[in-house]
Write an enzyme that holds these catalytic residues in place. Structure first.
Site, PDB file in Angstrom:
ATOM      1  N   ASP A 134       0.893  -1.184  -0.043  1.00  0.00           N
ATOM      2  CA  ASP A 134       0.087   0.085  -0.128  1.00  0.00           C
ATOM      3  C   ASP A 134       0.935   1.292  -0.029  1.00  0.00           C
ATOM      4  OD1 ASP A 134      -2.390   1.228   0.185  1.00  0.00           O
ATOM      5  OD2 ASP A 134      -2.129   1.686   2.450  1.00  0.00           O
ATOM      6  N   ILE A 135       1.129   1.702  -1.019  1.00  0.00           N
ATOM      7  CA  ILE A 135       2.037   2.853  -1.445  1.00  0.00           C
ATOM      8  C   ILE A 135       1.426   4.159  -1.298  1.00  0.00           C
ATOM      9  CG2 ILE A 135       3.866   3.674  -2.759  1.00  0.00           C
ATOM     10  CD1 ILE A 135       4.960   1.372  -1.681  1.00  0.00           C
ATOM     11  N   GLU A 136       0.484   4.363  -2.383  1.00  0.00           N
ATOM     12  CA  GLU A 136      -0.317   5.676  -2.224  1.00  0.00           C
ATOM     13  C   GLU A 136       0.465   6.945  -2.394  1.00  0.00           C
ATOM     14  OE1 GLU A 136      -3.847   5.658  -0.111  1.00  0.00           O
ATOM     15  OE2 GLU A 136      -3.854   3.783   0.294  1.00  0.00           O
ATOM     16  N   GLN A 137       1.803   7.050  -2.726  1.00  0.00           N
ATOM     17  CA  GLN A 137       2.720   8.118  -3.000  1.00  0.00           C
ATOM     18  C   GLN A 137       2.732   8.497  -4.249  1.00  0.00           C
ATOM     19  OE1 GLN A 137       6.502   7.115  -1.162  1.00  0.00           O
ATOM     20  NE2 GLN A 137       5.444   5.551   0.134  1.00  0.00           N
ATOM     21  N   MET A 200      -9.092   0.760  -4.607  1.00  0.00           N
ATOM     22  CA  MET A 200      -9.491   1.621  -3.399  1.00  0.00           C
ATOM     23  C   MET A 200     -10.791   2.697  -3.942  1.00  0.00           C
ATOM     24  SD  MET A 200      -6.103   2.089  -1.248  1.00  0.00           S
ATOM     25  CE  MET A 200      -5.050   2.788  -2.653  1.00  0.00           C
TER      26      MET A 200
END
Ligand SMILES: *[C@@H]1O[C@H](CO)[C@@H](O)[C@H](O)[C@H]1NC(C)=O
Ligand SMILES: *[C@@H]1O[C@H](CO)[C@@H](O)[C@H](O)[C@H]1NC(C)=O
Ligand SMILES: *[C@@H]1O[C@H](CO)[C@@H](O)[C@H](O)[C@H]1NC(C)=O
Ligand SMILES: *[C@@H]1O[C@H](CO)[C@@H](O)[C@H](O)[C@H]1NC(C)=O
Length: 375
Positions: A134-137, A200
């Protein structure tokens, strides 16, 4: 769906000569710290479900009340709980680590290798069945991080599959592949490189480019267009799990119009003038306690196919709360069947009311029911 039987069967053993017995004792000794009642429960889950119910858990003991007849994977984003691991395994469900790392660091292959080794070591020590990355960067399209991220996913998957038989490596992606929140990732490369992606489909107002008004966390059309786009770019629907929210957003309104438009303050996010960052995330259980006593009562927005309500806080200011309920979720979940996605999951399972009271029990049951595969 039938409750899966725990895999307790021990492998068949041929009679062994003394030396072999001695050698066999070594791996057995290593397993001596298995915290489960039955040592077999420390073995990774090898069975692959043809329908995933992918659950995020953020800690404490609410997991005891989850609907384990459905769960295939629990991604543990809270503190490690060996009791949860044993219980999940006894239900044939995987327990996976949370994987997060700074994208600035992963352009160095040596760093990647050591990060992966660390995750594997942790997974093995805790008898886990994989990792959810889960990186989301933010990543720029023409940056070295772009290819490094795909490489990280590929290398993690290869290492886990090699070292933990039957293990699962997954990656969390935004509701749409169109550079949401300045995340330019090689989505098809990443989906190819792991077991599946978890989409997501929430926080969809993280970047509001149009009118700055409160809106649904996961509007129907917007949500499904994201899946259409992932499939159009060549990702196999069988490698996609739909993520739905079990929480909503509470927005303080600068003004609430006659037709229920709640104007919100401009809080920019990654280039967009306003954002759901101005709102507060609220779990479904809190929403359910508030909706009936709100000014508006439960309302339904036809355009977004989502429920909302308005309430007044103690200082007299209006708030608008947008959320998802069994009705809005089942509309979206129908896409899982119609487009042959691998399954469904939620952020997060802790959001429901697992207390004994009868109304709460019913609401909680209905939320879990919606996840079931329709035949
Ligand atoms: C992406 O590029 C922009 C403009 O060149 C820069 O300002 C930003 O810091 C970069 N973001 C990352 C995460 O490297
Ligand atoms: C995505 O990754 C795959 C696998 O590494 C690669 O073959 C492909 O060219 C990449 N696509 C883009 C658009 O960069
Ligand atoms: C709120 O209202 C609905 C519909 O009228 C009802 O079914 C539900 O039980 C009420 N919830 C509470 C907590 O009173
Ligand atoms: C949602 O999509 C349908 C089908 O494309 C379209 O008819 C409808 O107008 C859309 N609704 C909104 C609010 O955009």
């Amino acid at each position: 769906m039938a409750r899966r039987a725990p895999r307790l069967a021990a492998p068949a053993r041929r009679p062994l000569p003394g030396l072999a017995l001695l050698l066999l004792a070594l791996p057995l000794a290593a397993r001596a710290d298995c915290p489960c009642e039955h040592p077999a429960l420390c073995q990774p889950v090898r069975h692959h479900a043809d329908y995933e119910v992918f659950v995020f858990d953020v800690g404490q003991k609410t997991w005891k009340s989850y609907d384990w007849s459905q769960i295939t994977t629990v991604a543990t984003f809270g503190k490690y709980d060996s009791e949860l691991m044993c219980y999940a395994h006894s239900n044939g469900a995987r327990v996976v680590l949370k994987g997060d790392v700074s994208v600035k660091d992963i352009t160095d292959p040596t760093f990647r290798a050591s990060w992966i080794a660390q995750q594997l070591d942790l997974a093995k020590k805790q008898y886990m069945d994989g990792i959810n990355i889960d990186i989301e960067q933010e990543v720029n399209c023409s940056s070295p991080e772009y290819d490094a991220l795909t490489a990280l996913v590929k290398e993690t998957t290869d290492a886990f599959h090699r070292e933990i038989e039957g293990s699962q490596v997954t990656f969390d992606v935004a509701w749409s592949p169109k550079h949401i929140d300045r995340r330019c990732y090689n989505y098809s490369g990443i989906a190819d490189a792991c077991d599946f992606v978890f989409v997501m489909s929430y926080d969809e107002q993280s970047q509001v480019w149009s009118e700055c008004i409160a809106a649904a966390n996961a509007p129907y059309n917007q949500t499904l267009s994201g899946y259409d786009d992932y499939i159009k770019m060549g990702i196999d629907p069988k490698k996609i799990v739909m993520g739905v929210p079990w929480y909503g957003y509470d927005y303080p309104c600068l003004k609430l119009s006659e037709d229920d438009k709640c104007s919100i303050a401009k809080v920019p996010f990654r280039g967009a003038p306003c954002s759901d960052a101005v709102g507060r995330q609220v779990p479904y259980k809190v929403i359910m306690k508030q909706v009936n006593s709100s000014v508006s009562g439960n309302q339904w927005n036809e355009d977004q196919q989502a429920p909302y309500y308005n309430y007044k806080d103690s200082s007299g200011r209006f708030h608008q709360v947008w959320y998802d309920d069994p009705r809005s979720i089942s509309l979206k979940a129908a896409y899982v069947q119609s487009h042959g996605l691998l399954g469904i999951g939620m952020w997060n399972a802790n959001c429901l009311d697992y207390s004994g009271d009868a109304a709460a029990k019913q609401q909680t049951k209905e939320m879990w029911e919606v996840l079931k595969r329709k035949r």
